[in-house]
Design an enzyme around this catalytic site. Structure first.
Site, PDB file in Angstrom:
ATOM      1  CG  HIS A 190      28.271  43.171  43.421  1.00  0.00           C
ATOM      2  ND1 HIS A 190      28.198  44.300  44.181  1.00  0.00           N
ATOM      3  CD2 HIS A 190      28.001  43.563  42.140  1.00  0.00           C
ATOM      4  CE1 HIS A 190      27.897  45.346  43.404  1.00  0.00           C
ATOM      5  NE2 HIS A 190      27.777  44.928  42.158  1.00  0.00           N
ATOM      6  CG  HIS A 199      33.060  48.072  50.313  1.00  0.00           C
ATOM      7  ND1 HIS A 199      33.586  48.887  49.350  1.00  0.00           N
ATOM      8  CD2 HIS A 199      31.750  47.917  50.013  1.00  0.00           C
ATOM      9  CE1 HIS A 199      32.609  49.244  48.519  1.00  0.00           C
ATOM     10  NE2 HIS A 199      31.485  48.670  48.891  1.00  0.00           N
ATOM     11  CG  ASP A 204      25.243  43.540  50.827  1.00  0.00           C
ATOM     12  OD1 ASP A 204      26.305  43.752  50.228  1.00  0.00           O
ATOM     13  OD2 ASP A 204      24.128  43.760  50.332  1.00  0.00           O
TER      14      ASP A 204
HETATM   15  C1  SDX Z   1      28.723  45.194  47.793  1.00  0.00           C
HETATM   16  O1  SDX Z   1      31.933  47.785  45.161  1.00  0.00           O
HETATM   17  C2  SDX Z   1      30.801  48.199  45.658  1.00  0.00           C
HETATM   18  O2  SDX Z   1      30.546  49.375  45.786  1.00  0.00           O
HETATM   19  C3  SDX Z   1      29.864  47.091  46.057  1.00  0.00           C
HETATM   20  C4  SDX Z   1      28.660  47.522  46.887  1.00  0.00           C
HETATM   21  C5  SDX Z   1      27.724  48.367  46.079  1.00  0.00           C
HETATM   22  O3  SDX Z   1      26.954  49.129  46.698  1.00  0.00           O
HETATM   23  O4  SDX Z   1      27.683  48.177  44.839  1.00  0.00           O
HETATM   24  O5  SDX Z   1      29.085  48.242  48.022  1.00  0.00           O
HETATM   25  C6  SDX Z   1      27.854  46.320  47.343  1.00  0.00           C
HETATM   26  O6  SDX Z   1      29.025  44.355  46.997  1.00  0.00           O
HETATM   27  C7  SDX Z   1      29.230  45.182  49.212  1.00  0.00           C
HETATM   28  C8  SDX Z   1      30.177  43.951  49.498  1.00  0.00           C
HETATM   29  C9  SDX Z   1      29.263  42.757  49.770  1.00  0.00           C
HETATM   30  N1  SDX Z   1      30.053  41.518  49.890  1.00  0.00           N
HETATM   31  C10 SDX Z   1      30.183  40.885  51.060  1.00  0.00           C
HETATM   32  O7  SDX Z   1      29.770  41.303  52.146  1.00  0.00           O
HETATM   33  C11 SDX Z   1      30.866  39.532  50.954  1.00  0.00           C
HETATM   34  C12 SDX Z   1      31.936  39.402  52.047  1.00  0.00           C
HETATM   35  N2  SDX Z   1      32.966  40.380  51.758  1.00  0.00           N
HETATM   36  C13 SDX Z   1      34.128  39.869  51.031  1.00  0.00           C
HETATM   37  O8  SDX Z   1      33.811  38.932  50.057  1.00  0.00           O
HETATM   38  C14 SDX Z   1      35.074  40.972  50.622  1.00  0.00           C
HETATM   39  O9  SDX Z   1      35.178  41.862  51.660  1.00  0.00           O
HETATM   40  C15 SDX Z   1      34.835  41.754  49.344  1.00  0.00           C
HETATM   41  C16 SDX Z   1      34.595  40.863  48.170  1.00  0.00           C
HETATM   42  C17 SDX Z   1      33.665  42.677  49.505  1.00  0.00           C
HETATM   43  C18 SDX Z   1      36.080  42.511  49.107  1.00  0.00           C
HETATM   44  O10 SDX Z   1      37.099  41.538  48.958  1.00  0.00           O
HETATM   45  P1  SDX Z   1      38.602  41.981  48.784  1.00  0.00           P
HETATM   46  O11 SDX Z   1      38.729  42.857  47.601  1.00  0.00           O
HETATM   47  O12 SDX Z   1      39.501  40.785  48.853  1.00  0.00           O
HETATM   48  O13 SDX Z   1      38.798  42.857  50.087  1.00  0.00           O
HETATM   49  P2  SDX Z   1      40.149  43.347  50.627  1.00  0.00           P
HETATM   50  O14 SDX Z   1      41.170  43.392  49.545  1.00  0.00           O
HETATM   51  O15 SDX Z   1      39.867  44.580  51.390  1.00  0.00           O
HETATM   52  O16 SDX Z   1      40.550  42.168  51.651  1.00  0.00           O
HETATM   53  C19 SDX Z   1      41.621  42.407  52.516  1.00  0.00           C
HETATM   54  C20 SDX Z   1      41.838  41.104  53.278  1.00  0.00           C
HETATM   55  C21 SDX Z   1      41.995  39.896  52.359  1.00  0.00           C
HETATM   56  O17 SDX Z   1      42.849  39.018  53.030  1.00  0.00           O
HETATM   57  P3  SDX Z   1      44.451  39.013  52.569  1.00  0.00           P
HETATM   58  O18 SDX Z   1      44.441  38.703  51.094  1.00  0.00           O
HETATM   59  O19 SDX Z   1      44.964  40.400  52.885  1.00  0.00           O
HETATM   60  O20 SDX Z   1      45.046  37.920  53.410  1.00  0.00           O
HETATM   61  O21 SDX Z   1      40.697  40.832  54.106  1.00  0.00           O
HETATM   62  C22 SDX Z   1      40.172  39.571  53.758  1.00  0.00           C
HETATM   63  C23 SDX Z   1      40.639  39.266  52.355  1.00  0.00           C
HETATM   64  O22 SDX Z   1      40.685  37.863  52.184  1.00  0.00           O
HETATM   65  N3  SDX Z   1      38.731  39.721  53.796  1.00  0.00           N
HETATM   66  C24 SDX Z   1      37.918  39.012  54.585  1.00  0.00           C
HETATM   67  C25 SDX Z   1      36.630  39.513  54.325  1.00  0.00           C
HETATM   68  N4  SDX Z   1      36.693  40.478  53.400  1.00  0.00           N
HETATM   69  C26 SDX Z   1      38.002  40.610  53.080  1.00  0.00           C
HETATM   70  N5  SDX Z   1      38.139  38.016  55.451  1.00  0.00           N
HETATM   71  C27 SDX Z   1      37.047  37.512  56.087  1.00  0.00           C
HETATM   72  N6  SDX Z   1      35.786  37.937  55.905  1.00  0.00           N
HETATM   73  C28 SDX Z   1      35.542  38.937  55.022  1.00  0.00           C
HETATM   74  N7  SDX Z   1      34.289  39.348  54.829  1.00  0.00           N
END
Ligand code: SDX
Length: 393
Positions: free
Chosen positions: A229, A270, A328
């Protein structure tokens, strides 16, 4: 149908609450604060105007803005005894650990702001939080550096005052660079609110029990800290610095795609946006502006970020999973150019998000029908069974 937007029935059943504050369309990459597009607000308004908008539902006119800014300015100082809290922390304590503690401790000082059923108390706590969080944030940095705390100045703008408290020295009186002040103010606007994200949901859930607003915001700060986050900006810059050179990008892209590796590309992906995060677009332009204004246009970190974004946006894995740069991805580059150390990045996010948390908390508390939050679960444990004496276990 909810207001001016229609939702499919499936979504309606998953929504945790109704709100008039922020609208996100994750598929189209749209973000509106009270109906205004984020890029127009970032371009045409300052953070105080945006804060007034989030809290009151309309942008202020000149007189309303002056009254609001004066009210905030009159509460930027903190109780002198609050400064003693810092002495209890090691100098190398993570500033988010201090923020959680000190912001929560505000509830021990402002007894005229704790009664959530009293509109005057609610208004005072909102003002105090928005006014004092920058002061406490700057104190975190000063304490870590062994520098004296700097008092806020009422003639300065919100962002200028924060940079003044962060970097000014008793030995010389140089004012913050206006280019950096504008970039700081824009960072605050871009992080101010974002619908029911993890930390805002934490603030609402804590608030639904009737906990005082200072405690609820401290809960939000704790939740924001996580690298998935708000902690992502710090993690993203560390990742960009670790990549170091564009030649190493493929190595990190394949790590991010390797399911057996917990590494994820920080600043990408996201929960809601399956398109470009509109904040990332504004942030990218601001990064170029700040780096060229500070003579760092050829900073290798920007080259790595731009190349990483380009490669990832063309990579089938990221395209198929709809992973785009988020808020971010570029913020750390701007904060580093302003001179903010990496471990303060999430503190900046918490500082900016405080007005969003306060607006969301106020909206919830003012709702006469709101009840205590009580998520339910699917139980998958043991069925009922008798306890055996210890000698039989
Ligand atoms: C913020 O919610 C908000 O509004 C938050 C925020 C705000 O203003 O409050 O916008 C601020 O928190 C932004 C996010 C910051 N976090 C990061 O940048 C950390 C890296 N990102 C990941 O950890 C991830 O993208 C999340 C946690 C943000 C979301 O994770 P999810 O819910 O698993 O995302 P998804 O379901 O869309 O993922 C789809 C696929 C998954 O793989 P499968 O299960 O389908 O095999 O994509 C993969 C995920 O594993 N994936 C990534 C990835 N993000 C998702 N793979 C590699 N690198 C990434 N960054």
């Amino acid at each position: 149908k909810s207001g001016v937007f229609t939702y499919d029935p499936g979504f309606m059943s998953t929504a945790s609450c109704e709100s008039k504050i922020t609208y996100i369309d994750g598929g189209k990459g749209i973000l509106l604060y009270r109906g205004y597009p984020i890029d127009q607000l970032a371009d045409q308004c300052d953070f105080m105007e945006v804060s007034y908008l989030l809290l009151n539902g309309e942008l202020p006119n000149a007189a309303q803005k002056t009254e609001f800014v004066d009210k905030i300015n009159n509460h930027t100082m903190v109780h002198e005894q609050l400064a003693t809290f810092f002495r209890g922390f090691r100098r190398d304590a993570h500033p988010m650990a201090i923020m959680v503690g000190v912001v929560g401790a505000l509830s021990a000082f402002y007894h005229d702001s704790l009664d959530i059923n009293n509109p005057e108390h609610r208004e005072r706590s909102a003002t105090r939080l928005i006014a004092k969080v920058p002061t406490i944030a700057a104190m975190c940095y000063r304490y870590s550096m062994g520098h004296p705390f700097v008092y806020p100045r009422n003639e300065m703008s919100y962002a200028e005052n924060f940079l003044h408290q962060m970097f000014s020295m008793p030995s010389h009186d140089d004012k913050p660079d206006p280019v950096l002040v504008k970039a700081m103010d824009r960072i605050f606007t871009l992080h101010a609110d974002h619908e029911q994200n993890c930390s805002t949901s934490t603030v609402r859930l804590a608030g639904s029990s009737g906990a005082n607003p200072f405690a609820c915001i401290a809960a939000g700060i704790a939740s924001l800290w996580g690298p998935a986050h708000g902690g992502a900006n710090e993690a993203c810059l560390r990742m960009l610095n670790e990549i170091g050179d564009v030649s190493r990008i493929p190595e990190f892209i394949s790590k991010a795609k390797d399911k057996s590796d917990p590494f994820r590309l920080m600043g990408f992906g996201h929960r809601v946006y399956k398109n470009f995060d509109p904040r990332a677009k504004v942030m990218r332009e601001s990064a170029h502006e700040v780096l060229s204004a500070t003579g760092k246009a050829d900073d290798p970190i920007l080259k790595v970020a731009m190349e990483l974004e380009k490669i990832a946006l063309e990579d089938p894995y990221f395209v198929e999973k709809k992973l785009y740069p988020n808020v971010d991805f570029y913020s750390g580059i701007i904060l580093q150019a302003i001179g903010i150390p990496t471990n303060m990045f999430t503190v900046i996010f918490a500082l900016a998000r405080t007005v969003g948390w306060v607006a969301q908390w106020s909206e919830m508390i003012a709702e006469p029908t709101q009840k205590i939050g009580r998520p339910r679960q699917l139980y998958t444990g043991e069925s009922e069974r008798p306890v055996k004496p210890i000698e039989q276990r």
